[in-house]
Design a protein around this motif. Structure first.
Motif, short mmCIF file in Angstrom:
data_model
loop_
_atom_site.label_atom_id
_atom_site.label_comp_id
_atom_site.label_asym_id
_atom_site.label_seq_id
_atom_site.Cartn_x
_atom_site.Cartn_y
_atom_site.Cartn_z
N LEU A 6 55.79 6.39 -3.10
CA LEU A 6 55.11 6.68 -1.83
C LEU A 6 55.60 8.04 -1.33
CD1 LEU A 6 53.39 5.91 0.68
CD2 LEU A 6 55.44 4.76 1.58
N ILE A 8 55.74 10.54 1.74
CA ILE A 8 55.58 10.59 3.19
C ILE A 8 55.86 12.02 3.65
CG2 ILE A 8 56.26 9.64 5.41
CD1 ILE A 8 57.28 7.18 4.03
N GLU A 71 53.86 0.02 4.15
CA GLU A 71 53.65 0.68 2.86
C GLU A 71 54.96 0.81 2.08
OE1 GLU A 71 50.87 1.60 1.49
OE2 GLU A 71 49.44 1.41 3.14
N ILE A 72 56.07 0.89 2.81
CA ILE A 72 57.39 0.97 2.17
C ILE A 72 57.61 -0.20 1.22
CG2 ILE A 72 59.89 0.91 2.61
CD1 ILE A 72 58.84 3.50 3.57
N ASN A 75 56.41 -0.16 -2.59
CA ASN A 75 56.81 0.92 -3.48
C ASN A 75 58.27 0.85 -3.87
OD1 ASN A 75 54.40 3.01 -3.65
ND2 ASN A 75 54.40 2.17 -1.57
N ILE A 78 60.54 6.15 -2.38
CA ILE A 78 59.95 6.76 -1.19
C ILE A 78 60.41 8.22 -1.15
CG2 ILE A 78 59.46 6.46 1.25
CD1 ILE A 78 59.02 3.91 -0.47
N TYR A 79 59.45 9.10 -1.28
CA TYR A 79 59.73 10.54 -1.38
C TYR A 79 59.31 11.19 -0.06
CZ TYR A 79 58.67 15.33 -3.18
OH TYR A 79 58.58 16.68 -3.38
N PHE A 95 60.77 4.58 8.78
CA PHE A 95 60.54 4.54 7.34
C PHE A 95 61.87 4.57 6.58
CE2 PHE A 95 56.60 6.70 8.90
CZ PHE A 95 55.70 5.69 8.56
N GLY A 99 63.23 1.41 4.44
CA GLY A 99 63.47 1.69 3.03
C GLY A 99 64.89 1.38 2.62
N LYS A 104 65.11 0.47 -1.31
CA LYS A 104 64.22 1.38 -2.02
C LYS A 104 64.99 2.66 -2.34
CE LYS A 104 60.85 -1.52 -1.27
NZ LYS A 104 60.24 -2.32 -2.38
N LEU A 106 65.37 6.32 -1.92
CA LEU A 106 64.89 7.27 -0.92
C LEU A 106 65.26 8.69 -1.37
CD1 LEU A 106 65.99 5.43 2.36
CD2 LEU A 106 63.87 5.15 1.06
#
Length: 359
Positions: A6, A8, A71-72, A75, A78-79, A95, A99, A104, A106
């Motif tokens: 994802l 952002i 949305e987090i 995925n 998370i970029y 976010f 995350g 996630k 990050l």
């Protein structure tokens, strides 16, 4: 195994170096069978120079984006291409926090040289919040070696990666003749005071006073607060035209027309402007400043000239030198073309981005 990524951050429009880089990153990952990519576009629709400054309208806009926090959960990676001010980081807090809770990966990609300076001047609660949020990232990306210090207060050295900017493939042509009959000057960036546009226009006025032959074309978004001042200066110049925003083939034609690209920036958020690399790809001499990550990629006297910031006379003196030595334009152009091929293609950017995500 397919990784769900994802992105952002801002996407065009408006066009900026960061929004263009995000669009290219999105397209590169979308074309790979090893990634499934989605995005949350954080572009604020009104272009203003005071990027990172707080306003109630911006607050409401970014508050609305936070409703996409779910949305987090879909995925793996998370970029983020966050801002570099306190509010530029804070608006991504939800976010980052979610995350981190759900473990996630990050990644923060810093497109500038202000993040570390912002942290150094913050105090008290703001400084602790800033450090807490940025330290939640697992990896960091900067544009060049000298910009690593922006992330060293938050991440270990081995988790900070260098990823040079790029120019899109369609801009590069193997065999293009270089016109060195006269000075053909392009400015291609947002027309902001800190990008040096006013000093460039003053330097062009000196050229006209000295009866030096030139043509100049200016392209980009104009900051609303500067419109009157910029148009007043433009209207006094006989050989300079403002083209508005250009992209695609119009941008290619503009950069192929010119032989000198000028960006006298002292922008506090500056990193490594994509427009400079686009100018390298299209056979231009670069006139810019010794600012942010620019001297990591532009060497004075080799790729062009590094001028003093906020100094129209410094710009003029280098233009006068080139006017007196027009035969040198082709030498610079050929050198810059080879330099681009070896360092700043979109293929190299894509390979290294995927390597960082998979590291």
């Amino acid at each position: 195994m397919i990784k769900n990524v994802l992105i952002i951050g801002p996407f065009p429009n408006p066009i900026s170096g960061v929004s263009l880089a995000n669009e290219v990153a999105y397209n590169i990952l979308s074309q790979s069978k090893k990634f499934k990519v989605s995005k949350i576009d954080t572009s604020y629709p009104v272009f203003q120079e005071d990027i990172g400054a707080f306003s109630f309208k911006k607050f409401l806009f970014f508050l609305g984006l936070n409703f996409k926090f779910y949305e987090i959960l879909k995925n793996d990676v998370i970029y983020f291409t966050t801002g570099q001010t306190f509010f530029g980081i804070l608006k991504y807090a939800l976010f980052i926090f979610i995350g981190s809770i759900f473990k996630k990966e990050l990644i923060i990609h810093v497109h500038g040289n202000h993040l570390g300076k912002e942290y150094s001047i913050l105090k008290g609660f703001k400084k602790r919040i800033f450090h807490y949020l940025v330290s939640k990232f697992n990896k960091g990306i900067v544009l060049s070696e000298s910009l690593k210090s922006n992330l060293t207060p938050f991440l270990p050295q081995e988790k900070i990666y260098i990823l040079y900017n790029f120019a899109e493939d369609y801009l590069f042509e193997e065999n293009v003749d270089v016109d060195n009959s006269s000075l053909k000057i392009t400015y291609l960036s947002n027309l902001m005071e800190e990008k040096g546009i006013l000093f460039l226009l003053d330097a062009l006025a000196i050229l006209e006073m000295q009866n030096i032959t030139y043509e100049a074309k200016i392209a980009g978004n104009i900051d609303e607060s500067l419109k009157e001042k910029i148009y007043n200066k433009l209207n006094k110049l006989d050989n300079t035209n403002y083209l508005g925003v250009v992209k695609g083939q119009d941008k290619k034609q503009l950069l192929e027309w010119s032989n000198i690209f000028i960006l006298p920036t002292f922008y506090k958020m500056e990193g490594q402007p994509i427009s400079i690399i686009e100018a390298l790809a299209t056979n231009n001499i670069i006139i810019t400043t010794n600012h942010a990550g620019i001297p990591d990629i532009i060497e004075n006297g080799l790729n062009g000239f590094l001028v003093k910031p906020k100094n129209s006379n410094s710009i003029f003196e280098n233009l006068k030198y080139l006017n007196d030595n027009l035969d040198e334009i082709e030498t610079f152009a050929n050198r810059n073309k080879k330099y681009f091929i070896n360092n700043f293609t979109i293929d190299k950017f894509g390979r290294e981005l995927k390597n960082i995500i998979n590291a």
